[in-house]
Design a protein around this motif. Structure first.
Motif, mmCIF file in Angstrom:
data_model
loop_
_atom_site.group_PDB
_atom_site.id
_atom_site.type_symbol
_atom_site.label_atom_id
_atom_site.label_comp_id
_atom_site.label_asym_id
_atom_site.label_seq_id
_atom_site.Cartn_x
_atom_site.Cartn_y
_atom_site.Cartn_z
ATOM 1 N N SER A 158 0.830 -1.208 0.000
ATOM 2 C CA SER A 158 0.000 0.000 0.000
ATOM 3 C C SER A 158 0.860 1.252 0.000
ATOM 4 O O SER A 158 0.624 2.189 -0.786
ATOM 5 C CB SER A 158 -0.928 0.013 1.217
ATOM 6 O OG SER A 158 -1.800 -1.085 1.227
ATOM 7 N N GLY A 175 -2.858 -4.999 -0.922
ATOM 8 C CA GLY A 175 -2.256 -3.696 -0.643
ATOM 9 C C GLY A 175 -1.980 -2.899 -1.898
ATOM 10 O O GLY A 175 -2.291 -1.694 -1.974
ATOM 11 N N LEU A 222 -5.251 -1.615 -3.360
ATOM 12 C CA LEU A 222 -5.781 -0.437 -2.668
ATOM 13 C C LEU A 222 -5.113 0.833 -3.184
ATOM 14 O O LEU A 222 -5.776 1.854 -3.423
ATOM 15 C CB LEU A 222 -5.559 -0.573 -1.167
ATOM 16 C CG LEU A 222 -6.452 -1.569 -0.423
ATOM 17 C CD1 LEU A 222 -5.963 -1.742 1.009
ATOM 18 C CD2 LEU A 222 -7.901 -1.111 -0.444
ATOM 19 N N GLY A 223 -3.789 0.779 -3.328
ATOM 20 C CA GLY A 223 -3.071 1.942 -3.841
ATOM 21 C C GLY A 223 -3.489 2.277 -5.259
ATOM 22 O O GLY A 223 -3.678 3.455 -5.607
#
Length: 361
Positions: A34, A249, A252-253
């Motif tokens: 992330s 992760g 999400l980014g």
């Protein structure tokens, strides 16, 4: 890497004992991927814009609303791949064969996608790599991964096919395991690629599927949980939870910058690589058929294309206004965010059904 560097020091520093736990390292992979994505995506987007000029070519026969997306850069999947691979290398047990097989599939399929994106940009059309060449590359990489599993992991990977909701049924495939595994990896890769047509549409179902398979990998790799749930135990698969965490992760980014209106597209670089990775994980954990349930949205999108092409060739008529399926609903007048969110809801429901196979046997 951190596991090998810090866990041996646990006798002197009790805090480092945390690195023995897959759950802790999975959390570390989520956080690391992330942070990498959030920090470096803006720089990558600026670089892609400077190199790509007009951005990803937009289909002229697509929904009219897509024309306003001209100039949006593609190849955002590069950062997903980088974040996933760095996080996995940092937090996973690098002596685990399964980790390297999944990384190989991710990188190999990603390079094919990169070549496809590069040709689309340089030729300024939506065709990219010839379909046969792309498929041949995927089959070659998937075949190599399947052979590695079949030869070097014979003691831990059964050549059988587990059937959802059946606790004892295991269909012995013999060496047919290899083509079956290739079919799963290539199919999953292309299914995610077909789904990646709207802002945020593909990445959320990918994160949902990665979360589910992170849990499945952990349970399958733990003999206590596997026996309790009456699922087939495959030693060593628990480390794939770390990889799945990295995918979540990184996703999400990416979603932060791909949310409507998208600042960057995933491109084939991302969709082919993460789709192939999900397929490889399902093969290793012996949950290939469960992937078709959890990733049912990807299956629906793929089937819509097959039905559309078959119907047009045989009858000259189209079943859908446009394929893949998400474009059909756009043509019917649904707003893009409406299509995306409703498809996310479908993905959540299918994931819950897929996870129910762990207990309903």
């Amino acid at each position: 890497m951190l596991y090998h560097l810090l866990f041996p020091l646990a006798d002197d520093f009790i805090l480092f004992n945390l690195f023995r736990y897959i759950t802790f390292r999975t959390g570390g992979a989520i956080l690391t991927a992330s942070v990498i994505s959030f920090v470096f995506f803006p720089t990558l987007i600026r670089w892609l814009k400077s190199k790509q000029g007009e951005g990803q070519p937009i289909r002229s026969d697509g929904p009219e609303t897509h024309q306003k997306k001209k100039g949006t850069p593609t190849m955002g999947g590069l950062m997903i791949m980088i974040a996933v691979m760095i996080s996995t290398l940092l937090w996973a047990d690098l002596t685990n064969l399964f980790v390297w097989v999944v990384l190989m599939v991710t990188l190999g399929f990603g390079l094919i996608g990169f070549g496809d994106d590069f040709l689309k940009l340089t030729k300024r059309n939506t065709k990219g790599l010839p379909g046969k060449l792309k498929l041949a590359g995927q089959i070659g990489i998937g075949g190599a991964a399947a052979l590695i599993l079949a030869i070097f992991a014979r003691d831990t990977v059964s050549h059988g096919l587990a059937v959802p909701f059946m606790k004892d049924l295991l269909i012995d495939l013999g060496w047919f395991f290899v083509p079956m595994a290739v079919f799963v990896m290539v199919g999953a890769s292309n299914a995610v690629n077909l789904t990646d047509g709207l802002d945020g549409l593909a990445i959320v179902p990918v994160m949902i599927a990665a979360s589910c398979f992170g849990l499945i990998a952990y349970l399958v790799g733990n003999i206590v949980f596997a026996n309790y749930l009456q699922i087939h135990h495959v030693p060593g698969t628990g480390e794939l939870a770390v990889f799945c965490g990295a995918m979540v992760g990184a996703g999400l980014g990416f979603l932060w910058f791909n949310a409507p209106p998208a600042m960057v597209f995933m491109g084939d670089t991302g969709s082919l690589s993460i789709g192939g990775a999900l397929g490889a994980i399902s093969v290793i954990t012996k949950h290939e058929l469960v992937l078709a349930i959890i990733g049912g949205l990807f299956v629906l999108e793929t089937v819509s294309v097959i039905v559309q092409v078959t119907s047009y060739k045989l009858t000259g008529k189209r079943v859908f206004r446009m394929a893949p399926l998400h474009h059909h609903f756009e043509k019917k007048g649904w707003a893009e965010p409406t299509v995306v969110i409703r498809f996310w809801i479908i993905a959540v429901v299918l994931a819950l059904v897929g996870l129910s196979t762990l207990k309903l046997r």
